[in-house]
Design an enzyme around this catalytic site. Structure first.
Site, mmCIF file in Angstrom:
data_model
loop_
_atom_site.group_PDB
_atom_site.id
_atom_site.type_symbol
_atom_site.label_atom_id
_atom_site.label_comp_id
_atom_site.label_asym_id
_atom_site.label_seq_id
_atom_site.Cartn_x
_atom_site.Cartn_y
_atom_site.Cartn_z
ATOM 1 N N HIS A 259 0.760 -1.196 0.142
ATOM 2 C CA HIS A 259 0.323 0.061 -0.194
ATOM 3 C C HIS A 259 1.113 1.694 -0.098
ATOM 4 O O HIS A 259 0.227 2.544 -0.422
ATOM 5 C CB HIS A 259 -1.685 0.036 1.407
ATOM 6 C CG HIS A 259 -1.821 -1.135 1.503
ATOM 7 N ND1 HIS A 259 -2.870 -1.497 -0.219
ATOM 8 C CD2 HIS A 259 -2.460 -2.360 2.200
ATOM 9 C CE1 HIS A 259 -3.580 -2.390 0.926
ATOM 10 N NE2 HIS A 259 -3.410 -2.838 1.111
ATOM 11 N N ASP B 268 -3.198 -10.491 -2.195
ATOM 12 C CA ASP B 268 -3.751 -10.642 -1.178
ATOM 13 C C ASP B 268 -4.719 -9.908 -1.202
ATOM 14 O O ASP B 268 -5.447 -9.154 -2.582
ATOM 15 C CB ASP B 268 -2.209 -9.018 -0.793
ATOM 16 C CG ASP B 268 -3.195 -8.317 0.646
ATOM 17 O OD1 ASP B 268 -1.693 -8.450 1.254
ATOM 18 O OD2 ASP B 268 -4.080 -7.589 0.732
ATOM 19 N N HIS C 76 -5.992 -7.367 -0.349
ATOM 20 C CA HIS C 76 -6.065 -5.990 -0.233
ATOM 21 C C HIS C 76 -5.913 -5.261 -2.344
ATOM 22 O O HIS C 76 -4.318 -5.368 -2.231
ATOM 23 C CB HIS C 76 -6.167 -5.162 0.935
ATOM 24 C CG HIS C 76 -6.494 -4.844 1.620
ATOM 25 N ND1 HIS C 76 -5.912 -5.950 2.745
ATOM 26 C CD2 HIS C 76 -7.662 -5.115 2.397
ATOM 27 C CE1 HIS C 76 -6.851 -5.831 3.979
ATOM 28 N NE2 HIS C 76 -7.922 -5.644 3.628
ATOM 29 N N ASP D 227 -4.114 -13.040 3.409
ATOM 30 C CA ASP D 227 -5.381 -11.940 3.493
ATOM 31 C C ASP D 227 -7.032 -12.754 2.780
ATOM 32 O O ASP D 227 -7.862 -12.382 3.778
ATOM 33 C CB ASP D 227 -6.063 -11.052 4.547
ATOM 34 C CG ASP D 227 -4.909 -9.931 3.496
ATOM 35 O OD1 ASP D 227 -4.486 -10.395 2.491
ATOM 36 O OD2 ASP D 227 -4.878 -8.684 4.057
#
Ligand SMILES: [Zn+2]
Length: 352
Positions: free
Chosen positions: A159, A194, A196, A283
Site C-alpha cells: 500500500h 493479497d 487488498h 488475507d
C-alpha cells in the site's frame, strides 16, 4: 534449495492502534504474524538467512528522498513537539503539488495516507529491515543463487507509494524487489494476491511498460483501499496496458480466485516476463479476520501450484495475512505447491 529471508529487527515495530469506524482499535499487523509464518518455514525445512544490509540506494530507487527523511525523523520531531507515542495524521492535503509543510502535523498528513500506518519509535528500523529482507531475496535470485526465494517481510509494503504510507505499509518491498530484478531482467511482473488491492505498487509503476503489475483482490467499491483497484485502471502514458486489476465480489472463494489467477497468469505469459515478484498476502483466507474473501488452505495450494507453472525466477514477498487458525497452514500450502511446479526450485534438502 529455496531460501527464506528474515530479520529479527522486523519484530520491533508495533503500531498498536488504528481508527476503524471512528474508533481506536488494536492494529492487526502485529509482530506475532511473523512468528506464526516462521513456523511454516520451519515445517518446510527452508534455510532461514538473515538479510545483508544493502544500504539506502535500492530503497531510494523507489521512494522519494523527502519521504525517506520523514520516516526517519518524524518520530523525534513529533515527540519534541508534545505529540503522543504514535504519529497519526489528522489532516490531509487535497493534492500534493503545493509547498512542502514545515509543521509536524502537516508532514504527517502529507506522507501518511490513512490512520493505519502509525509511526512509533521503532517503525523505521523494522520497515528498513523489511526492505532489506526483500532486497536480499531478490539479489539471491537475480545473482543466480536460486530460481526462487521467500522474503518474510514485516511490516508489509504494497500500500506504500513513492511518497506515501498507508494500510500498515511504509516501504514498498515488492516494488523494491522488482526494481532489483530489473537490473538483470528486461521484463518483470508483480503479481499481487493479497486480499487488498496493491495500490502503492500500481501507483509506482503506473506509467512504466517494463514492470507489469497485476492485482487480484476484493472489489474496492466495497473494500479498502476504496479509491483504486478497479478493472478500468490499465496504466497511463507508456504504461498503458501494463496494469491489470481483477476485483472479486466480497465473499468470493477458491473458484473465483483461481479463475482470476488463470487470467493473470495468461497476461504474465503474454507479457513475456523474465522474472516474477509474488506479493503474497494471505488475507484472502476464509479464516482471516478481515473476512473479505473465502480462500481455503487447498485454494492457497492451488494458487502456489499455478504460479509455479510460470517457472520464472521468482521472489515471493510476504504482504498481508493476519492472525488466524490457518495463517501458517496457508503459507505452508502455497510454498510447498509452488516448489513442486516451479522448475529448478527445490524446497529443501529432504523431508523433515
Ligand atoms: Zn491485505
Amino acid at each position: 534449495m529455496m531460501r527464506a529471508y528474515f530479520s529479527d529487527d522486523q519484530l520491533r515495530h508495533h503500531g498498536k492502534t488504528f481508527i476503524v469506524a471512528g474508533e481506536k482499535k488494536p492494529i492487526p499487523e502485529v509482530p506475532e504474524r511473523a512468528e506464526i509464518l516462521r513456523t511454516a518455514i520451519a515445517r518446510l525445512g527452508l534455510e532461514v538467512c538473515t538479510p545483508s544490509d544493502a544500504g539506502m540506494a535500492p530503497i531510494a530507487a523507489i521512494h522519494d528522498t523527502r519521504y525517506l527523511d520523514f520516516l526517519q525523523t518524524i518520530y523525534p520531531e513529533w515527540i519534541a513537539a508534545g505529540g503522543s507515542e504514535l504519529v497519526i495524521p489528522n489532516i490531509h492535503p487535497f493534492d500534493r503539488n503545493g509547498p512542502y509543510p514545515r509543521h509536524h502535523a502537516g508532514k504527517a498528513g502529507f506522507h501518511l495516507g490513512d490512520t493505519s500506518c502509525p509511526i512509533s519509535e521503532t517503525t523505521w528500523q523494522s520497515a528498513y529491515a523489511s526492505s532489506q529482507t526483500a532486497i536480499s531475496a531478490a539479489r539471491h535470485v537475480r545473482d543466480g543463487g536460486a530460481q526462487s526465494a521467500y522474503a518474510l517481510c514485516r511490516p508489509p509494503g504494497h500500500h506504500a507509494s513513492s511518497n506515501l504510507a498507508g494500510g500498515f505499509c511504509y516501504l514498498n518491498n515488492s516494488a523494491i524487489a522488482a526494481q532489483e530484478l530489473r537490473e538483470k531482467y528486461d521484463r518483470v511482473a508483480i503479481l499481487d494476491v493479497d486480499l487488498h488491492h496493491g495500490n502503492g505498487t500500481q501507483h509506482i509503476f503506473y506509467e512504466r511498460p517494463d514492470v507489469l503489475t497485476l492485482s487480484i483482490h476484493a472489489d474496492p467499491m466495497d473494500f479498502y483501499p476504496f479509491f483504486w483497484g478497479n478493472a478500468e485502471e490499465i496504466g497511463a502514458k507508456d504504461g498503458v496496458g501494463f496494469n491489470k486489476n481483477y476485483p472479486l465480489a466480497l465473499g468470493s472463494g477458491d473458484t473465483e480466485f483461481l479463475a482470476a489467477l488463470d487470467r493473470a497468469i495468461t497476461a504474465i505469459a503474454d507479457f513475456g516476463a523474465d522474472a516474477v515478484v509474488v506479493a503474497l498476502g494471505l488475507d484472502a483466507s476464509r479464516d482471516d479476520p478481515f473476512g473479505g474473501l473465502t480462500v481455503s488452505p487447498d485454494g492457497f495450494s492451488k494458487i502456489g501450484e499455478k504460479i509455479g507453472t510460470l517457472s520464472c525466477p521468482t521472489v515471493i514477498v510476504q504482504e498481508g495475512g493476519y492472525v488466524s487458525v490457518t495463517l501458517a497452514e496457508n503459507l505452508y500450502q502455497f510454498l510447498s505447491a509452488f516448489g513442486v511446479t516451479n522448475k529448478n526450485t527445490t524446497l529443501s534438502e529432504g523431508p523433515k
